[in-house]
Scaffold this motif. Sequence first.
Motif, PDB file in Angstrom:
ATOM      1  N   ILE A 172       0.903  -1.242   0.009  1.00  0.00           N
ATOM      2  CA  ILE A 172      -0.073  -0.021  -0.278  1.00  0.00           C
ATOM      3  C   ILE A 172       0.741   1.201  -0.035  1.00  0.00           C
ATOM      4  O   ILE A 172       1.823   1.249   0.872  1.00  0.00           O
ATOM      5  CB  ILE A 172      -1.125  -0.264   1.198  1.00  0.00           C
ATOM      6  N   ASP A 227      -2.598  -0.571  -8.820  1.00  0.00           N
ATOM      7  CA  ASP A 227      -3.929   0.134  -8.664  1.00  0.00           C
ATOM      8  C   ASP A 227      -4.081   1.475  -8.235  1.00  0.00           C
ATOM      9  O   ASP A 227      -3.437   1.503  -6.820  1.00  0.00           O
ATOM     10  CB  ASP A 227      -4.602  -1.054  -7.968  1.00  0.00           C
ATOM     11  N   ILE A 228      -4.256   2.555  -8.690  1.00  0.00           N
ATOM     12  CA  ILE A 228      -4.237   3.671  -8.295  1.00  0.00           C
ATOM     13  C   ILE A 228      -5.930   4.251  -7.838  1.00  0.00           C
ATOM     14  O   ILE A 228      -6.570   4.271  -8.796  1.00  0.00           O
ATOM     15  CB  ILE A 228      -3.725   4.730  -8.965  1.00  0.00           C
ATOM     16  N   ARG A 229      -5.949   4.276  -6.515  1.00  0.00           N
ATOM     17  CA  ARG A 229      -7.492   4.526  -6.030  1.00  0.00           C
ATOM     18  C   ARG A 229      -7.551   6.239  -5.361  1.00  0.00           C
ATOM     19  O   ARG A 229      -7.011   6.450  -4.558  1.00  0.00           O
ATOM     20  CB  ARG A 229      -7.954   3.698  -4.785  1.00  0.00           C
ATOM     21  N   ARG A 230      -8.255   6.867  -6.424  1.00  0.00           N
ATOM     22  CA  ARG A 230      -8.369   8.343  -5.953  1.00  0.00           C
ATOM     23  C   ARG A 230      -9.765   8.560  -5.306  1.00  0.00           C
ATOM     24  O   ARG A 230     -10.558   7.709  -5.785  1.00  0.00           O
ATOM     25  CB  ARG A 230      -8.110   9.242  -7.126  1.00  0.00           C
ATOM     26  N   GLN A 231      -9.835   9.478  -4.464  1.00  0.00           N
ATOM     27  CA  GLN A 231     -11.135   9.663  -3.736  1.00  0.00           C
ATOM     28  C   GLN A 231     -12.227  10.008  -4.854  1.00  0.00           C
ATOM     29  O   GLN A 231     -12.202  10.631  -5.603  1.00  0.00           O
ATOM     30  CB  GLN A 231     -10.852  10.913  -3.001  1.00  0.00           C
ATOM     31  N   LEU A 264      -2.947   4.813  -2.624  1.00  0.00           N
ATOM     32  CA  LEU A 264      -4.331   5.524  -2.127  1.00  0.00           C
ATOM     33  C   LEU A 264      -4.040   6.866  -2.121  1.00  0.00           C
ATOM     34  O   LEU A 264      -2.919   7.638  -1.598  1.00  0.00           O
ATOM     35  CB  LEU A 264      -4.704   5.180  -0.823  1.00  0.00           C
ATOM     36  N   GLU A 265      -5.072   7.755  -2.744  1.00  0.00           N
ATOM     37  CA  GLU A 265      -4.845   9.263  -2.886  1.00  0.00           C
ATOM     38  C   GLU A 265      -5.932  10.057  -2.519  1.00  0.00           C
ATOM     39  O   GLU A 265      -7.146   9.783  -3.019  1.00  0.00           O
ATOM     40  CB  GLU A 265      -4.337   9.693  -4.388  1.00  0.00           C
ATOM     41  N   LYS A 266      -5.935  11.265  -1.897  1.00  0.00           N
ATOM     42  CA  LYS A 266      -7.232  11.968  -1.216  1.00  0.00           C
ATOM     43  C   LYS A 266      -7.642  12.883  -2.600  1.00  0.00           C
ATOM     44  O   LYS A 266      -8.926  13.163  -2.440  1.00  0.00           O
ATOM     45  CB  LYS A 266      -6.889  12.599   0.131  1.00  0.00           C
ATOM     46  N   ILE A 302      -1.141  -1.213  -4.389  1.00  0.00           N
ATOM     47  CA  ILE A 302      -2.221  -0.260  -4.532  1.00  0.00           C
ATOM     48  C   ILE A 302      -1.712   1.284  -3.842  1.00  0.00           C
ATOM     49  O   ILE A 302      -1.199   1.270  -2.925  1.00  0.00           O
ATOM     50  CB  ILE A 302      -3.245  -0.858  -3.500  1.00  0.00           C
ATOM     51  N   LEU A 310      -0.041   2.769 -13.943  1.00  0.00           N
ATOM     52  CA  LEU A 310      -1.283   1.906 -14.197  1.00  0.00           C
ATOM     53  C   LEU A 310      -0.988   0.817 -15.585  1.00  0.00           C
ATOM     54  O   LEU A 310      -1.527  -0.398 -15.268  1.00  0.00           O
ATOM     55  CB  LEU A 310      -2.168   2.735 -14.974  1.00  0.00           C
ATOM     56  N   GLU A 313       1.950   8.371 -13.609  1.00  0.00           N
ATOM     57  CA  GLU A 313       0.490   7.646 -13.169  1.00  0.00           C
ATOM     58  C   GLU A 313       0.410   6.502 -14.350  1.00  0.00           C
ATOM     59  O   GLU A 313      -0.043   5.448 -14.051  1.00  0.00           O
ATOM     60  CB  GLU A 313      -0.389   8.600 -13.040  1.00  0.00           C
TER      61      GLU A 313
END
Length: 152
Positions: free
Chosen positions: A10, A148-152, A35-37, A33, A143, A139
């Motif tokens: 993570i 797995d890049i998860r943006r808010q 995680l980006e706000k 993974i 990808l 980015e």
Amino acid sequence: MSASNTSPVIVVGASVVGLSAALCLASHRVPTIVLEKHFGVSPHPRAIGFTARTMEIYCSLVIKNKDPTPENFELKRLRVESLTGKWFEQSSWSDTRKNKSSEDSSLSKQQQVPSSPKKEYSASWGTALPQDKLEPILESLALDRGADIRRQ
């Protein structure tokens, strides 16, 4: 990481450091993974200028420097009184030696601090690529390589 371990790494934050880490991990087939706000890459330039060592790392990840920086352009670090004041010292990002002038001399931008002969230590050069141009490249490649890049 062993082949039997399928737990992802993570990475918190999708700025230059987080995206670089994700790209590096994904390039080595490590499940990642991010995680980006924020909803997207910032359109505002923040950092500008990356050292030769950073460009070596990016070249190893098959990122080509597409920056239109002229060949004779040299990134420098300066210690100054102010933007229009005294220049105390400068050093090149592509040189391991510091170039110093005396503390009490008053140098204008036209009177550059004398430079030492350049020492080559890398096949890569630093670049003046701004962060807002680099992050989308990082980015996209991360990808493409399975991050797995998860943006808010």
